[in-house]
Design an enzyme around this catalytic site. Structure first.
Site, PDB file in Angstrom:
ATOM      1  N   CYS A 150      15.185  -2.531 -24.528  1.00 58.93           N
ATOM      2  CA  CYS A 150      16.200  -2.879 -25.525  1.00 58.93           C
ATOM      3  C   CYS A 150      17.372  -1.924 -25.423  1.00 58.93           C
ATOM      4  O   CYS A 150      17.355  -0.980 -24.642  1.00 58.93           O
ATOM      5  CB  CYS A 150      15.619  -2.855 -26.940  1.00 58.93           C
ATOM      6  SG  CYS A 150      15.242  -1.187 -27.482  1.00 58.93           S
ATOM      7  N   CYS A 187      16.562   1.745 -25.754  1.00 57.92           N
ATOM      8  CA  CYS A 187      16.017   2.352 -24.536  1.00 57.92           C
ATOM      9  C   CYS A 187      17.158   2.706 -23.584  1.00 57.92           C
ATOM     10  O   CYS A 187      17.185   3.790 -23.004  1.00 57.92           O
ATOM     11  CB  CYS A 187      15.073   1.397 -23.822  1.00 57.92           C
ATOM     12  SG  CYS A 187      13.724   0.816 -24.814  1.00 57.92           S
ATOM     13  N   ASP A 218     -12.544  -2.983  -7.957  1.00 56.95           N
ATOM     14  CA  ASP A 218     -12.838  -1.680  -7.392  1.00 56.95           C
ATOM     15  C   ASP A 218     -13.094  -0.763  -8.592  1.00 56.95           C
ATOM     16  O   ASP A 218     -12.596  -1.017  -9.679  1.00 56.95           O
ATOM     17  CB  ASP A 218     -11.616  -1.213  -6.586  1.00 56.95           C
ATOM     18  CG  ASP A 218     -11.691   0.247  -6.247  1.00 56.95           C
ATOM     19  OD1 ASP A 218     -12.719   0.649  -5.684  1.00 56.95           O
ATOM     20  OD2 ASP A 218     -10.726   0.977  -6.540  1.00 56.95           O
ATOM     21  N   ASP A 261      -7.034  -0.591  -5.951  1.00 58.22           N
ATOM     22  CA  ASP A 261      -5.836   0.239  -5.848  1.00 58.22           C
ATOM     23  C   ASP A 261      -5.774   1.095  -4.596  1.00 58.22           C
ATOM     24  O   ASP A 261      -4.708   1.365  -4.087  1.00 58.22           O
ATOM     25  CB  ASP A 261      -5.729   1.146  -7.070  1.00 58.22           C
ATOM     26  CG  ASP A 261      -6.690   2.298  -7.000  1.00 58.22           C
ATOM     27  OD1 ASP A 261      -7.848   2.048  -6.612  1.00 58.22           O
ATOM     28  OD2 ASP A 261      -6.293   3.434  -7.298  1.00 58.22           O
ATOM     29  N   ASP A 321      -9.077  -0.063  -0.352  1.00 58.48           N
ATOM     30  CA  ASP A 321      -9.233  -1.426  -0.880  1.00 58.48           C
ATOM     31  C   ASP A 321      -8.290  -2.405  -0.190  1.00 58.48           C
ATOM     32  O   ASP A 321      -8.406  -3.612  -0.358  1.00 58.48           O
ATOM     33  CB  ASP A 321      -8.903  -1.479  -2.381  1.00 58.48           C
ATOM     34  CG  ASP A 321      -9.845  -0.641  -3.192  1.00 58.48           C
ATOM     35  OD1 ASP A 321     -11.048  -0.685  -2.883  1.00 58.48           O
ATOM     36  OD2 ASP A 321      -9.390   0.047  -4.110  1.00 58.48           O
TER      37      ASP A 321
END
Lengths: 51, 757
Positions: free
Chosen positions: B50, B53, B450, B633, B637
């Site tokens: 917004c 921010c 994972d 991650d 993987d």
């Protein structure tokens, strides 16, 4: 009938003006952050507007 | 403080205990030089949303030393910072302090999207032409006669020429390309229809005919281009965002020559036998052997194991691991192309086959659609020829069929839904690589997780904070702020703001801990055996036992545990509820897996898996007819992410892992997974509905056209109506998404509370 002879070119010219304006805005990056532009209006700034 | 980062103070804790901040070297490598000592760094800040921010971030960063300017892009949730000098200003830390988590985002030099601006320009031109021709056509329909009608037709023809050449070029090129390679695509009927309609209209105009189809051919282009643009926006925007979110593998290393000279070489030029200097905080670029120095290594990228590994000379190290505490000299044992990283890339490419056969719904439909349209139009022509023998009339009607079956609605049906869905997901911190990812996700029946870094955060968290003397905890916290070690980060969250204890000197002993002197005492925070040199040590805990000592006597003991990712249990519950069976795969021991599995209520888990083992498991599941979603991650993987039907990775994942995944979620909450599934399934429904609408429309309109009752007015109305209907249907996803956003915010709020408690 004769009015059409200049009215149609005028209409087309105005339309073309709109299109070229749009293309210019697009090129200068004004469509890159639409959400930001909508929100920035709420921010108070003392300094000069940003380029 | 900003209005919309509730509990930003809490977020400070989260950042401290949270992800590893990019080092200044990493930031420098990711920045782009603008010449004249000016650099630009792009950061992805997913929680910006917004005006508050924007203002908070821009003013706070602008106040930092050497920062020239900071600009927030709210649409892409990026912040670009321009700064001067050699030293990188601490903007990531500053953002963290404001409660915004930032990820690095290497700026690409030519990052302007050429295709998109071409498409938008084509839409503008087609829209302009369509609008004007429509105006003239309305005059004709309302009864312009004779010379006036001819004039209007001629003007229309003139306006249509540039529109067809410029805007239509996109379709003509694509259609020609397909035909030249002996294929059919949706662009072929469009190109044929549009150019036939134009040629026929021109013929009519020359011969003073009643009807011309200029408006139809141009507005057809206009609608189709809108669909094309949306499709492009959807794919490209998220793809670059995913590509850019980078924590950077090492790009190069300092090489120590035999004559003592030091050179910074890119990874590709490092050869076996070279000696490399790795500073604390850098990633190791190639596989090697340590010849000097001790340190702790964060191997989470390679093995998924979060506890740092203590290393000494003589030990082998793998490319991609992060050197945490001390400088190391290593001897390269393999070139970059033979390293562990490269091995993962090879495994990944080998596993690619899993989704190669998948074709997008739009492609499948259009493969059927194009021949049917052409055959229908051709049959209509033959039929009218046979019945009336009037070739002019037969061609006119055949063209009307070709235009009225225009895949307008079909061309819009899929992309518009996907854009709306991707937008919903993006607002919830989930990025989608392309539309087919959502189509694939909607079909899954098995989810494979994972463990480390996905179900858990992959970062240690202090679990016995409540049983430690708060004064001692504060001392430890202040000391810990001086180190990058994951345990230190966990303890540093308890430091007093501003640092209450004044130490004279703080030194880090690689592999052992931190020593600080102040007020005549020596404090040590680290390994039990090292820190407690006067205490009778022993009883090394699960993680080697981390203690705080004052003059050699133990005053506090710290226990760490890997924290579960926020909402992991709720996410798994929701997945099961959605009819998806959940399984956990991990390279970790059976004991550690069992613990997590029990906490989360996961019944099936397979421990002690190598990267290839994960791929095999997924392939077995696929062979049994399951469509598998992989959530992971680590670098380990990555092959599995590629092998699975569809995959999701957290933003904290390894660079390569994020690139392999179809979805990336930016926030901590694992609820992103069921949310993505839900939105994808809803989107799938709407896409099928839209295709059904398009087919029903054709079923009604085509007979009318075949029977020769389709005037240009009727064709234009029918075409627009079907497009508007499809768009309206797609927008229904909007309302659904808003509810989902609310749910996630509530959930996040709740978990933040439990975090602070």
């Amino acid at each position: 009938m004769t009015t059409l002879l200049y009215l149609i070119p005028v209409a087309l010219f105005l339309g073309a003006l709109g299109v070229s304006g749009f293309v210019w805005a697009l090129r200068s990056g004004q469509y890159e952050d639409l959400d930001g532009a909508a929100e920035r209006i709420l921010i108070d700034r003392d300094d000069k507007p940003e380029r | 403080m900003s209005c919309c980062a509730p509990g930003a103070e809490m977020a400070l804790d989260l950042v401290n205990t949270g992800s590893v901040l990019p080092s200044s070297q990493e930031i420098r490598l990711a920045s782009r030089s603008l010449g004249d000592d000016l650099h630009q760094t792009d950061l992805s800040v997913p929680t910006v949303h917004c005006a508050g921010c924007i203002q908070t971030i821009e003013t706070a960063l602008g106040k930092l030393d050497r920062v020239e300017s900071a600009r927030v892009n709210l649409s892409t949730k990026r912040v670009s910072v321009r700064w001067r000098g050699d030293e990188v200003p601490p903007f990531v830390v500053a953002l963290g302090r404001l409660g915004y988590q930032a990820h690095l985002f290497p700026s690409e030099v030519g990052d302007k999207d050429r295709t998109l601006s071409d498409l938008i320009r084509a839409v503008a031109v087609a829209g302009f032409a369509a609008g004007n021709i429509m105006l003239l056509s309305v005059s004709v329909w309302s009864g312009a006669e004779g010379a006036t009608r001819d004039l209007f037709h001629w003007v229309s023809a003139l306006i249509a020429i540039p529109a067809l050449a410029f805007a239509g070029g996109i379709f003509f090129r694509s259609a020609w390309n397909a035909l030249r390679h002996g294929r059919m695509n949706m662009d072929v009927p469009i190109a044929v229809g549009v150019s036939l309609a134009y040629a026929m209209s021109l013929y009519e105009t020359i011969n003073h005919g009643d009807h011309a189809y200029f408006d139809a051919s141009v507005s057809l282009l206009f609608f189709l281009l809108i669909g094309r643009t949306l499709d492009h926006v959807m794919r490209e925007r998220a793809r670059t965002a995913v590509k850019g979110l980078s924590q950077l593998a090492a790009h190069g290393a300092m090489v120590l020559r035999s004559d003592g000279a030091r050179d910074y070489l890119p990874v590709g030029e490092i050869e076996p036998g070279m000696r490399l200097l790795i500073a604390a905080g850098e990633r190791i670029p190639v596989d090697g052997k340590i010849i000097q120095g001790t340190s702790d290594l964060d191997c989470s990228l390679a093995s998924g194991e979060s506890t740092p590994k203590n290393v000494a000379p003589g030990e082998a190290v793998q490319a991609g691991v992060l050197n945490l505490t001390g400088p190391l000299t290593i001897e390269a044992t393999a070139a970059a192309k033979d390293s562990f990283l490269a091995e993962m890339v090879r495994l990944m490419e080998a596993a690619e086959g899993g989704r190669a056969h998948y074709r997008r719904i739009a492609d499948r439909v259009s493969a059927l659609y194009a021949p049917v349209v052409h055959l229908t139009a051709f049959a209509t022509f033959l039929g009218w020829m046979a019945v009336t023998g009037d070739w002019h009339r037969a061609i006119t009607i055949a063209i009307a069929v070709l235009i009225i079956t225009c895949p307008c609605a079909l061309g819009l049906a899929v992309p518009i839904v996907q854009v709306v869905a991707a937008r919903r997901l993006f607002e919830n911190g989930i990025m989608v690589k392309d539309g087919s990812a959502m189509e694939r996700l909607a079909t899954i029946d098995t989810a494979v997780f994972d463990k480390t870094g996905t179900l858990t955060l992959g970062q240690p968290r202090l679990v016995n904070a409540s049983s430690i003397d708060p004064a001692m905890l504060a001392v430890a916290g202040d000391m810990a702020t001086h180190s990058r070690h994951p345990f230190s980060k966990a303890i540093a969250g308890f430091a007093h703001p501003g640092g209450q204890y004044k130490f004279d000197a703080v030194t880090e002993h690689p592999g052992f801990g931190i020593e600080a002197t102040g007020a005549g005492s020596t404090w040590r925070l680290g390994r039990r055996g090292w820190a407690g040199w006067r205490a009778r040590t022993g009883g090394e805990g699960k993680h080697g036992g981390t203690v705080l000592t004052k003059d050699g006597f133990i005053v506090a003991t710290f226990d760490f545990e890997d924290a579960l990712r926020a909402d992991a249990k709720a996410a798994i519950g929701q997945l099961s509820h959605a009819g998806v069976s959940v399984e956990m795969l991990s390279g970790d021991t059976a004991g550690a897996c069992g613990e997590v599995a029990e906490m989360l209520g996961v019944k099936d888990f397979v421990p002690c898996l190598l990267p290839s083992g994960k791929v095999e498991r997924i392939e077995t599941l696929a062979k049994d007819g399951h469509k598998v979603l992989m959530v992971g991650d680590g670098l380990n993987d990555t092959p599995a992410l590629r092998a699975a039907h569809v995959s999701i990775a957290p933003a904290t994942a390894a660079d390569i892992g994020r690139n392999a995944a179809d979805f990336v979620f930016l926030r901590e909450s694992l609820l992103a997974v069921p949310l993505a599934l839900d939105v994808s399934r809803k989107a799938g429904h709407l896409i099928r509905q839209n295709i059904a609408i398009a087919i029903v429309y054709n079923a009604v309109a085509v007979p009318i056209a075949i029977l020769g009752h389709a005037t240009p007015l009727l064709a234009a109305i029918a075409m627009s109506a079907s497009s508007v209907l499809v768009i309206g249907n797609a927008l229904r996803l909007h309302g659904f998404g808003a509810n989902a956003t609310l749910q996630v915010i509530q959930k996040v709020g709740r978990s933040a509370v439990s975090y602070s408690a």
